[in-house]
Design an enzyme around this catalytic site. Sequence first.
Site, mmCIF file in Angstrom:
data_model
loop_
_atom_site.group_PDB
_atom_site.id
_atom_site.type_symbol
_atom_site.label_atom_id
_atom_site.label_comp_id
_atom_site.label_asym_id
_atom_site.label_seq_id
_atom_site.Cartn_x
_atom_site.Cartn_y
_atom_site.Cartn_z
ATOM 1 N N VAL A 1 24.667 24.893 62.097
ATOM 2 C CA VAL A 1 24.756 25.031 60.637
ATOM 3 C C VAL A 1 24.321 23.727 59.944
ATOM 4 C CG1 VAL A 1 26.282 25.514 58.683
ATOM 5 C CG2 VAL A 1 26.540 26.797 60.826
ATOM 6 N N SER B 1 22.436 21.432 61.182
ATOM 7 C CA SER B 1 20.993 21.255 61.437
ATOM 8 C C SER B 1 20.187 22.040 60.409
ATOM 9 C CB SER B 1 20.623 21.736 62.844
ATOM 10 O OG SER B 1 21.472 21.145 63.786
ATOM 11 N N TYR C 1 24.133 11.592 62.846
ATOM 12 C CA TYR C 1 22.921 11.671 62.036
ATOM 13 C C TYR C 1 21.654 11.090 62.661
ATOM 14 C CZ TYR C 1 25.995 13.370 58.387
ATOM 15 O OH TYR C 1 26.884 14.127 57.671
ATOM 16 N N PHE D 1 29.249 7.061 47.988
ATOM 17 C CA PHE D 1 28.957 8.404 47.455
ATOM 18 C C PHE D 1 29.183 9.414 48.555
ATOM 19 C CE2 PHE D 1 25.144 6.199 48.825
ATOM 20 C CZ PHE D 1 24.549 7.081 49.694
HETATM 21 C C1 LIG Z 1 27.324 12.517 54.462
HETATM 22 C C2 LIG Z 1 28.674 13.089 54.709
HETATM 23 O O1 LIG Z 1 29.145 13.869 53.928
HETATM 24 S S1 LIG Z 1 29.496 12.670 56.120
HETATM 25 C C3 LIG Z 1 30.720 13.942 56.339
HETATM 26 C C4 LIG Z 1 30.328 14.882 57.436
HETATM 27 N N1 LIG Z 1 31.374 15.899 57.537
HETATM 28 C C5 LIG Z 1 32.418 15.789 58.388
HETATM 29 O O2 LIG Z 1 32.544 14.864 59.176
HETATM 30 C C6 LIG Z 1 33.436 16.897 58.284
HETATM 31 C C7 LIG Z 1 33.878 17.407 59.657
HETATM 32 N N2 LIG Z 1 32.766 17.845 60.482
HETATM 33 C C8 LIG Z 1 31.930 18.869 60.156
HETATM 34 O O3 LIG Z 1 31.992 19.447 59.076
HETATM 35 C C9 LIG Z 1 30.882 19.264 61.159
HETATM 36 O O4 LIG Z 1 31.383 19.113 62.467
HETATM 37 C C10 LIG Z 1 29.558 18.455 61.063
HETATM 38 C C11 LIG Z 1 28.984 18.604 59.661
HETATM 39 C C12 LIG Z 1 29.780 16.992 61.341
HETATM 40 C C13 LIG Z 1 28.575 19.004 62.090
HETATM 41 O O5 LIG Z 1 28.217 20.333 61.767
HETATM 42 P P1 LIG Z 1 27.714 21.349 62.909
HETATM 43 O O6 LIG Z 1 27.279 22.599 62.200
HETATM 44 O O7 LIG Z 1 28.727 21.466 63.957
HETATM 45 O O8 LIG Z 1 26.442 20.609 63.480
HETATM 46 P P2 LIG Z 1 25.288 21.280 64.350
HETATM 47 O O9 LIG Z 1 25.846 22.454 65.094
HETATM 48 O O10 LIG Z 1 24.102 21.548 63.493
HETATM 49 O O11 LIG Z 1 25.000 20.093 65.343
HETATM 50 C C14 LIG Z 1 23.745 19.494 65.477
HETATM 51 C C15 LIG Z 1 23.815 18.526 66.628
HETATM 52 O O12 LIG Z 1 24.687 17.454 66.263
HETATM 53 C C16 LIG Z 1 25.746 17.338 67.239
HETATM 54 N N3 LIG Z 1 26.970 17.006 66.499
HETATM 55 C C17 LIG Z 1 27.449 17.655 65.432
HETATM 56 N N4 LIG Z 1 28.576 17.064 65.012
HETATM 57 C C18 LIG Z 1 28.816 16.030 65.845
HETATM 58 C C19 LIG Z 1 29.839 15.064 65.930
HETATM 59 N N5 LIG Z 1 30.857 15.056 65.035
HETATM 60 N N6 LIG Z 1 29.745 14.138 66.902
HETATM 61 C C20 LIG Z 1 28.737 14.173 67.793
HETATM 62 N N7 LIG Z 1 27.711 15.081 67.770
HETATM 63 C C21 LIG Z 1 27.771 15.998 66.801
HETATM 64 C C22 LIG Z 1 25.835 18.705 67.868
HETATM 65 O O13 LIG Z 1 26.416 18.659 69.139
HETATM 66 C C23 LIG Z 1 24.382 19.115 67.918
HETATM 67 O O14 LIG Z 1 23.738 18.457 69.013
HETATM 68 P P3 LIG Z 1 22.430 19.057 69.726
HETATM 69 O O15 LIG Z 1 21.350 19.023 68.682
HETATM 70 O O16 LIG Z 1 22.214 18.124 70.853
HETATM 71 O O17 LIG Z 1 22.808 20.457 70.102
#
Ligand SMILES: CC(=O)SCCNC(=O)CCNC(=O)[C@H](O)C(C)(C)COP(=O)(O)OP(=O)(O)OC[C@H]1O[C@@H](n2cnc3c(N)ncnc32)[C@H](O)[C@@H]1OP(=O)(O)O
Length: 398
Positions: free
Chosen positions: A93, A95, A123, A398
């Site tokens: 999601v 991504s 990131y 921000f």
């Molecule tokens: C700028 C800001 O607002 S920072 C705030 C970010 N939000 C948060 O931290 C809130 C809590 N976390 C979340 O909402 C979610 O876990 C998110 C946004 C961090 C990740 O969303 P997801 O939909 O799970 O990410 P997605 O499935 O697209 O993952 C993409 C890749 O990143 C990796 N990834 C995602 N989150 C993490 C993490 N926290 N730590 C390590 N790797 C991660 C995934 O394993 C995946 O790896 P791959 O490409 O090798 O398969």
Amino acid sequence: MSDHEIRVLADEEHRAANTLFRAAMHAPKAGAEDWALEARGYQPGRTLGAFDEELIGTAQSIDSDLTVPGGGTVPLAAVTRVGVRADRVRRGVLSGLLQRQFADFAERGTVAAALHASEGAIYGRFGYGVATTGRSYAVDRRIARLRPEVPSGGEIELLDTDTALDRLPRIYAGLERLRPGMLARPSYLWLSEEPFLRQADTPLRAAVHHGPRGADGYARYLVSRTPGSPVTARVVDFHAATAEAFAGLWRFLLGLDLVDVIETRSRPLDEPVELLFTDPRACRVTGVRDEIWLRLVDVPAALAARERDADPLVIEVSDPRLPANSGRYLITPDEVTRTDRPPEITLGADTLAMLYLGGWRPSALAAVGRLAAANADAERTADRLFRARRAPWCGTFF
Ligand SMILES: CC(=O)SCCNC(=O)CCNC(=O)[C@H](O)C(C)(C)COP(=O)(O)OP(=O)(O)OC[C@H]1O[C@@H](n2cnc3c(N)ncnc32)[C@H](O)[C@@H]1OP(=O)(O)O
């Protein structure tokens, strides 16, 4: 990958996105009063939602400008409020949201995007790199004595919250290009801050420094008094255009009665606070951490906008997420052009973002395998090209 649709949210959907983001950060839903303030920080048309049957993810951005080495600016998207519902994570999601943002940014002519990361491992895979680093410290007011040669500074004026909200945006606008990495703060960024500014239990104070040409710095701080703990003034926003403003604001903070400790977070690495004091250990470093993560959306435009005071250099960039950026660039003081010449430096888009503001030396990144240099001359030229006169720093949350 989950099956989901991504689209721009309408204004009336922003609250649901805010609630989802807060839940992802383990924070409560905004009450009606807070939301009335927070809603004004949403730039219309800039919040994405991911849906399966319902909203499962969100990412927001706000238009700004980034100061780059040499003093120019490029259009920037300040990315914030990214979250995915806890029962839908690791299905692509995020991504999808970020990829959609990149497409939107490229279409709008945005040259770079920046964010503050909740975690360090998320990131980099999307081409973001740590571009600035912040140093946090605590000054023990009980032992901190200013050295005699420290400038006396000008007049300090203390503002109440309403006056601060009215005047600080204009004062900051005169300070926003002091360092590479600093942002223009559009009204949405100030409005996003307003609920925080208005916290009733710990009122935020703003001290403005007036130099010979008017307001040239300010410090925003709040004082917390917890029984059994030292009384702490937490500085949350501090900018000074001159040595006098820097010293004058510190002189003011040190003069705050009843305060034991002054804490600041995520300050520029080269800010000489400890050197203000007869005993430099009055200033204790409490942490050093990544500040902003930068993503170059348009690599040639970004390279052309920064200063390039070095011998010609050919770099080869690989950018699988934004392939239009991939390729070789000849960088000279006069121009940046695509080239077929053999590369002298080879690197990924995330590493180029780390170098861009001058926060890292290419030779240091080569030492840990983050870039490849064809020879020692190329490494030296790259070090010169990407060097910083002042430590890059953003200073805006921000
Ligand atoms: C700028 C800001 O607002 S920072 C705030 C970010 N939000 C948060 O931290 C809130 C809590 N976390 C979340 O909402 C979610 O876990 C998110 C946004 C961090 C990740 O969303 P997801 O939909 O799970 O990410 P997605 O499935 O697209 O993952 C993409 C890749 O990143 C990796 N990834 C995602 N989150 C993490 C993490 N926290 N730590 C390590 N790797 C991660 C995934 O394993 C995946 O790896 P791959 O490409 O090798 O398969």
